[in-house]
Write a protein that holds these residues in place. Structure first.
Motif, PDB file in Angstrom:
ATOM      1  N   VAL A 144       0.855  -1.184   0.000  1.00  0.00           N
ATOM      2  CA  VAL A 144       0.000   0.000   0.000  1.00  0.00           C
ATOM      3  C   VAL A 144       0.891   1.233   0.000  1.00  0.00           C
ATOM      4  N   GLN A 145       0.395   2.317  -0.571  1.00  0.00           N
ATOM      5  CA  GLN A 145       1.149   3.563  -0.563  1.00  0.00           C
ATOM      6  C   GLN A 145       1.024   4.251   0.795  1.00  0.00           C
ATOM      7  N   GLU A 201       7.468   3.352   7.893  1.00  0.00           N
ATOM      8  CA  GLU A 201       7.998   2.646   9.061  1.00  0.00           C
ATOM      9  C   GLU A 201       7.037   1.594   9.618  1.00  0.00           C
ATOM     10  N   ASP A 202       5.832   1.502   9.076  1.00  0.00           N
ATOM     11  CA  ASP A 202       4.907   0.430   9.456  1.00  0.00           C
ATOM     12  C   ASP A 202       5.182  -0.853   8.679  1.00  0.00           C
ATOM     13  N   THR A 203       6.106  -0.804   7.733  1.00  0.00           N
ATOM     14  CA  THR A 203       6.457  -1.997   6.965  1.00  0.00           C
ATOM     15  C   THR A 203       7.067  -3.050   7.871  1.00  0.00           C
ATOM     16  N   VAL A 255       4.632  -0.730   3.057  1.00  0.00           N
ATOM     17  CA  VAL A 255       4.137   0.615   2.786  1.00  0.00           C
ATOM     18  C   VAL A 255       5.195   1.342   1.968  1.00  0.00           C
ATOM     19  N   SER A 256       4.819   1.731   0.772  1.00  0.00           N
ATOM     20  CA  SER A 256       5.765   2.426  -0.111  1.00  0.00           C
ATOM     21  C   SER A 256       5.621   3.934   0.064  1.00  0.00           C
TER      22      SER A 256
END
Length: 124
Positions: free
Chosen positions: A12-13, A89-91, A122-123
Motif C-alpha cells: 500500500v502507498q 515505518e509500518d512496513t 508501505v511504499s
C-alpha cells in the motif's frame, strides 16, 4: 488449542489503509485475549495492539495510537486490525497472537499461540 491465521497484508502507498484479519480455530477463542505484533528483519518482535476477551478493553503502542484500531467478532472467531494513515515505518511482518487469559496482554512473551504472519509493505 487455538490456531490463529492472518490475512489481509499487502502493498500500500503511504497514507493508505489496510485491514488485517485473524481467524482463529478453537471453540475457546472467545475467552482468550488477542493481539497484533510486528517484526522487521533483524529486529525483535514488538507489540502493536491488544484486545481483551470481550473486546471492551484495547491498548495500543504509542507509534500506532490514533491510526490503528483493533477489534474482534467472537461469533466469527476473528480479530481485526484496521490500519489507517500508514507510514513507511509500518512496513513489517504482522503477527496475530492469542493468550490464555481474559485480560489485555501487551508483552510479547505472554502470548501462547501465534499465527504465521502476514507481510505489510508501505511504499513512500
Amino acid at each position: 488449542q487455538v490456531q490463529p491465521v492472518e490475512s489481509g497484508g499487502g502493498l500500500v502507498q503511504a497514507g493508505g489503509s489496510l485491514r488485517l484479519s485473524c481467524a482463529a480455530s478453537g471453540r475457546t477463542f472467545s475467552s482468550h485475549a488477542a493481539g497484533w505484533l510486528r517484526q522487521a528483519p533483524g529486529k525483535e518482535r514488538e507489540f502493536v495492539a491488544a484486545i481483551n476477551w470481550s473486546g471492551g478493553v484495547t491498548y495500543y503502542a504509542d507509534s500506532v495510537k490514533g491510526r490503528f484500531t483493533i477489534s474482534r467478532d467472537n461469533a466469527k472467531n476473528t480479530v481485526y486490525l484496521q490500519m489507517n494513515s500508514l507510514k513507511s515505518e509500518d512496513t513489517d511482518v504482522y503477527y496475530c497472537a492469542a493468550a490464555r487469559t481474559i485480560r489485555v496482554i501487551t508483552t510479547v512473551y505472554e502470548y501462547d499461540y501465534w499465527g504465521q504472519g502476514t507481510q505489510v509493505t508501505v511504499s513512500s
